[in-house]
Design a protein around this motif. Structure first.
Motif, PDB file in Angstrom:
ATOM      1  N   PHE B  16     -80.930  17.859 -41.537  1.00  0.00           N
ATOM      2  CA  PHE B  16     -81.037  17.461 -42.940  1.00  0.00           C
ATOM      3  C   PHE B  16     -79.673  16.960 -43.374  1.00  0.00           C
ATOM      4  O   PHE B  16     -78.688  17.709 -43.286  1.00  0.00           O
ATOM      5  CB  PHE B  16     -81.453  18.647 -43.827  1.00  0.00           C
ATOM      6  CG  PHE B  16     -82.886  19.058 -43.665  1.00  0.00           C
ATOM      7  CD1 PHE B  16     -83.898  18.108 -43.594  1.00  0.00           C
ATOM      8  CD2 PHE B  16     -83.241  20.395 -43.582  1.00  0.00           C
ATOM      9  CE1 PHE B  16     -85.222  18.480 -43.446  1.00  0.00           C
ATOM     10  CE2 PHE B  16     -84.563  20.774 -43.434  1.00  0.00           C
ATOM     11  CZ  PHE B  16     -85.545  19.809 -43.365  1.00  0.00           C
ATOM     12  N   ASN B  17     -79.588  15.737 -43.812  1.00  0.00           N
ATOM     13  CA  ASN B  17     -78.320  15.139 -44.241  1.00  0.00           C
ATOM     14  C   ASN B  17     -77.219  15.306 -43.193  1.00  0.00           C
ATOM     15  O   ASN B  17     -76.094  15.689 -43.502  1.00  0.00           O
ATOM     16  CB  ASN B  17     -77.839  15.762 -45.564  1.00  0.00           C
ATOM     17  CG  ASN B  17     -78.842  15.566 -46.670  1.00  0.00           C
ATOM     18  OD1 ASN B  17     -79.484  14.516 -46.753  1.00  0.00           O
ATOM     19  ND2 ASN B  17     -79.009  16.574 -47.499  1.00  0.00           N
ATOM     20  N   GLY B  18     -77.579  15.090 -41.949  1.00  0.00           N
ATOM     21  CA  GLY B  18     -76.587  15.173 -40.889  1.00  0.00           C
ATOM     22  C   GLY B  18     -76.283  16.592 -40.408  1.00  0.00           C
ATOM     23  O   GLY B  18     -75.619  16.772 -39.398  1.00  0.00           O
ATOM     24  N   GLN B  19     -76.751  17.590 -41.151  1.00  0.00           N
ATOM     25  CA  GLN B  19     -76.519  18.981 -40.753  1.00  0.00           C
ATOM     26  C   GLN B  19     -77.739  19.511 -39.994  1.00  0.00           C
ATOM     27  O   GLN B  19     -78.862  19.311 -40.449  1.00  0.00           O
ATOM     28  CB  GLN B  19     -76.305  19.854 -41.998  1.00  0.00           C
ATOM     29  CG  GLN B  19     -75.062  19.521 -42.791  1.00  0.00           C
ATOM     30  CD  GLN B  19     -73.796  19.856 -42.015  1.00  0.00           C
ATOM     31  OE1 GLN B  19     -73.699  20.909 -41.389  1.00  0.00           O
ATOM     32  NE2 GLN B  19     -72.839  18.933 -42.023  1.00  0.00           N
ATOM     33  N   GLY B  44     -84.123  28.454 -41.605  1.00  0.00           N
ATOM     34  CA  GLY B  44     -84.918  27.422 -40.945  1.00  0.00           C
ATOM     35  C   GLY B  44     -86.347  27.821 -40.633  1.00  0.00           C
ATOM     36  O   GLY B  44     -87.061  27.075 -39.950  1.00  0.00           O
ATOM     37  N   LYS B  45     -86.792  28.965 -41.149  1.00  0.00           N
ATOM     38  CA  LYS B  45     -88.160  29.415 -40.847  1.00  0.00           C
ATOM     39  C   LYS B  45     -89.197  28.422 -41.363  1.00  0.00           C
ATOM     40  O   LYS B  45     -90.103  28.015 -40.640  1.00  0.00           O
ATOM     41  CB  LYS B  45     -88.432  30.786 -41.483  1.00  0.00           C
ATOM     42  CG  LYS B  45     -87.552  31.896 -40.958  1.00  0.00           C
ATOM     43  CD  LYS B  45     -88.029  33.246 -41.457  1.00  0.00           C
ATOM     44  CE  LYS B  45     -88.066  33.388 -42.965  1.00  0.00           C
ATOM     45  NZ  LYS B  45     -86.771  33.585 -43.609  1.00  0.00           N
ATOM     46  N   PHE B  58     -89.058  15.217 -36.815  1.00  0.00           N
ATOM     47  CA  PHE B  58     -87.913  15.897 -36.210  1.00  0.00           C
ATOM     48  C   PHE B  58     -87.126  14.923 -35.358  1.00  0.00           C
ATOM     49  O   PHE B  58     -87.624  13.878 -34.944  1.00  0.00           O
ATOM     50  CB  PHE B  58     -88.324  17.147 -35.431  1.00  0.00           C
ATOM     51  CG  PHE B  58     -89.568  17.005 -34.606  1.00  0.00           C
ATOM     52  CD1 PHE B  58     -90.792  17.366 -35.132  1.00  0.00           C
ATOM     53  CD2 PHE B  58     -89.507  16.534 -33.305  1.00  0.00           C
ATOM     54  CE1 PHE B  58     -91.952  17.247 -34.381  1.00  0.00           C
ATOM     55  CE2 PHE B  58     -90.661  16.416 -32.554  1.00  0.00           C
ATOM     56  CZ  PHE B  58     -91.880  16.766 -33.073  1.00  0.00           C
ATOM     57  N   ASN B  59     -85.868  15.252 -35.145  1.00  0.00           N
ATOM     58  CA  ASN B  59     -84.943  14.299 -34.552  1.00  0.00           C
ATOM     59  C   ASN B  59     -84.995  14.282 -33.034  1.00  0.00           C
ATOM     60  O   ASN B  59     -84.777  13.261 -32.404  1.00  0.00           O
ATOM     61  CB  ASN B  59     -83.518  14.594 -35.013  1.00  0.00           C
ATOM     62  CG  ASN B  59     -83.418  14.567 -36.526  1.00  0.00           C
ATOM     63  OD1 ASN B  59     -83.965  15.426 -37.205  1.00  0.00           O
ATOM     64  ND2 ASN B  59     -82.774  13.544 -37.055  1.00  0.00           N
ATOM     65  N   ARG B 217     -81.126  29.183 -37.637  1.00  0.00           N
ATOM     66  CA  ARG B 217     -80.803  27.860 -37.112  1.00  0.00           C
ATOM     67  C   ARG B 217     -81.117  27.757 -35.616  1.00  0.00           C
ATOM     68  O   ARG B 217     -81.713  26.802 -35.171  1.00  0.00           O
ATOM     69  CB  ARG B 217     -79.363  27.476 -37.401  1.00  0.00           C
ATOM     70  CG  ARG B 217     -79.272  26.098 -38.050  1.00  0.00           C
ATOM     71  CD  ARG B 217     -77.898  25.772 -38.541  1.00  0.00           C
ATOM     72  NE  ARG B 217     -76.893  25.875 -37.545  1.00  0.00           N
ATOM     73  CZ  ARG B 217     -75.735  26.529 -37.709  1.00  0.00           C
ATOM     74  NH1 ARG B 217     -75.483  27.129 -38.854  1.00  0.00           N
ATOM     75  NH2 ARG B 217     -74.853  26.559 -36.747  1.00  0.00           N
ATOM     76  N   LYS B 218     -80.671  28.739 -34.839  1.00  0.00           N
ATOM     77  CA  LYS B 218     -81.019  28.811 -33.420  1.00  0.00           C
ATOM     78  C   LYS B 218     -81.876  30.052 -33.227  1.00  0.00           C
ATOM     79  O   LYS B 218     -81.887  30.935 -34.071  1.00  0.00           O
ATOM     80  CB  LYS B 218     -79.760  28.999 -32.570  1.00  0.00           C
ATOM     81  CG  LYS B 218     -78.797  27.870 -32.582  1.00  0.00           C
ATOM     82  CD  LYS B 218     -77.617  28.248 -31.689  1.00  0.00           C
ATOM     83  CE  LYS B 218     -76.375  27.517 -32.157  1.00  0.00           C
ATOM     84  NZ  LYS B 218     -75.156  28.096 -31.636  1.00  0.00           N
TER      85      LYS B 218
END
Lengths: 275, 258
Positions: B16-19, B44-45, B58-59, B217-218
């Motif tokens: 999101f916005n590079g983060q 991130g859930k 998703f990227n 996040r992870k």
């Protein structure tokens, strides 16, 4: 001694403008009764009021350009409804902000067009507060046309609209085409508002999209009852308001709204307690 | 053997916005499995759930649900979903049955009409969640726990192989939570459902989950709840939230059990 109510009614219905207004009111009552259910359920009453006010800019543009105001008002309202929905749907701005900005902008445009026209021959209050004397045959057919597409739309998609209104996210995941249905509902909101301007008036329309279902909700805990009562309530206040306005020599739209509000608060005070 | 998996996430990255909101997430789920993703708010859930449901792009990586790419229209009506507990109007003009019926209507053609098979599904879904006697009750007057059950029944009415639940225990007291998790456990066993739920509360769910994934996040830990005993790891994932997460010490009980 005053004439019998039945006799007055028969006499009134012989007047062509009144007859048109009466039949338009009957149809509009059904439309508002159903539409109101979704507006109240989805908490869109401010959006409805906003779209109604947006119509003013459209009406004024029509008068300015010499086009039938219905068409310009429809364009204004549809664009406003869709732009507000998109902006708020993407979270760019809140619905409250979007509506607030849009409707005052459109009313400002309306004021500008009227000033530029430099003619005050048309009936401004008629558009703002309704004027049944301005009702034409064309209005009758417009209402009939909207009804002919709105009723099947509701019959085909009622439960899906209900799902969408109740829980938008899950509805989408379950396979409901959210955007198409929501845009259609907004378009009908805009159309129904525009076709009722002449009877009820731009400023008073919001009452007719909020009061009916709110009244139904006072008595029923199931949507069937709510909708039936909503339609009956609107039929009563629109036709009752129309006859009363003639009898009391008051504006029709205002009479309908005052009658509806009194009825609503009376019902609120005396209704049996719900679970 | 990707075909036997109901959920297969490989090296998923969402920015999101590079983060990065999600970094290199890999997660699998099988039939008859209850998996709980726990983590702090903002960890991130919800993003993970949205990626699985195909609601956000998703990227990098791959997400396959029931063998189909996430977001595929073939998945419409195949994933039962329970949204995060919302506030419902007490005077909502809907009965519990009407709410359950919604998923049956969702996939109909022009004619919206419940036929015998629809009504059977609605009845059996209400029976599955022990809400048979509440079918005609107004939805708004039900308790939080009863509403959750009705919403589960709504998902079950379309007979999905998989269910996704977003913070289902929010707003439920401990007793209602336990009985809700027991219901999920039963549905998993009886119907062979894959159940994926996210929660910020590691305590309540750990006795019922087959596997727990700790997400901030992870994925910091992924395994059986009874193996989730490393307080240092939990402190790293949850930071200050650790005390809140372990508040009812359910995890301690499950350690003793193991």
């Amino acid at each position: 001694m005053p004439d019998l109510p039945g006799k007055i009614m028969t006499e009134l219905l012989q007047l062509s403008f009144f007859r048109n207004a009466f039949f338009i009111s009957l149809m509009l009552a059904v439309l508002f009764g159903i539409l109101s259910f979704f507006v109240v359920l989805r908490r869109m009453s401010f959006l409805g009021a906003g779209i109604a006010h947006t119509a003013f800019g459209g009406v004024a543009l029509g008068l300015f350009l010499g086009i039938h105001p219905f068409f310009t008002a429809v364009v204004f309202c549809l664009v406003a409804a869709i732009v507000i929905a998109r902006l708020t749907g993407t979270g760019t701005i809140s619905a409250d902000t979007g509506i607030g900005i849009f409707f005052s902008f459109s009313m400002a445009l309306g004021a500008l067009f009227i000033a530029l026209k430099k003619s005050y021959s048309f009936d401004l209050t008629g558009y703002l507060f309704g004027n049944i004397l301005g009702v034409e045959k064309l209005d009758f057919f417009l209402v009939l046309g909207v009804m002919a597409i709105f009723i099947p739309f509701i019959l085909f998609f009622f439960h899906r609209l209900l799902f969408l209104s109740f829980d938008r996210e899950t509805a989408g995941i379950s396979g409901i085409r959210r955007d198409a249905l929501e845009t259609s509902l907004l378009a009908f909101l805009a159309l129904i508002i525009v076709i009722s301007i002449k009877i009820v008036g731009i400023i008073l329309i919001s009452a007719l999209i909020v009061l009916p279902a709110s009244f139904g909700n006072l008595f029923f805990s199931h949507f069937r009852g709510v909708i039936v009562f909503s339609v009956l309530f609107t039929l009563f206040i629109m036709t009752g308001g129309l006859f009363l306005s003639y009898h009391l020599d008051t504006p029709a739209g205002a009479t309908m709204v005052i009658l509806g509000t009194i009825l609503y608060f009376t019902a609120l005070a005396i209704r049996p307690r719900r679970r | 053997m990707t075909t036997s998996l109901t959920l297969d996430i490989r090296d998923l990255w969402v920015f999101f916005n590079g983060q990065p909101a999600l970094e290199s997430i890999s997660l699998e789920a099988n039939r008859s499995e209850l998996i709980s993703v726990v983590g702090p708010n903002g960890g991130g859930k919800t993003t993970l759930l949205k990626a699985i449901l195909g609601l956000i792009p998703f990227n990098r990586g791959e997400v396959r649900v029931l063998g189909k790419p996430a977001g595929s229209t073939a998945l419409h009506g195949r994933i039962g979903y329970l949204p995060q507990g919302g506030e419902y109007d007490r005077y909502l003009p809907l009965r519990a049955r009407d709410v359950v019926a919604m998923t049956r209507y969702a996939r109909m053609g022009w004619r919206e009409k419940l036929v015998a098979v629809d009504r059977e599904r609605i009845d059996s879904a209400l029976i599955s969640v022990d809400m048979k006697d509440f079918g005609h009750s107004p939805f708004g007057t039900l308790s939080g726990g009863q509403r959750q059950r009705v919403l589960i029944a709504r998902a079950l009415a379309m007979d999905p192989p998989m269910m996704i639940l977003d913070e289902p225990s929010t707003g439920l007291d401990t007793v209602a939570q336990d009985s809700f998790y027991e219901l999920l456990h039963r549905l998993k066993v009886e119907k062979g459902l894959t159940i994926l739920l996210v929660s910020h509360d590691i305590g309540g769910v750990s006795s019922y989950a087959d596997r727990i994934a700790c997400l901030n996040r992870k994925i910091h830990f992924h395994g059986r709840p009874q193996d989730c005993r490393d307080r240092d790891m939990l402190a790293q994932v949850f930071g200050r939230d650790i005390h809140f997460l372990l508040h009812d010490e359910k995890c301690l009980t499950c350690r003793e059990k193991s």
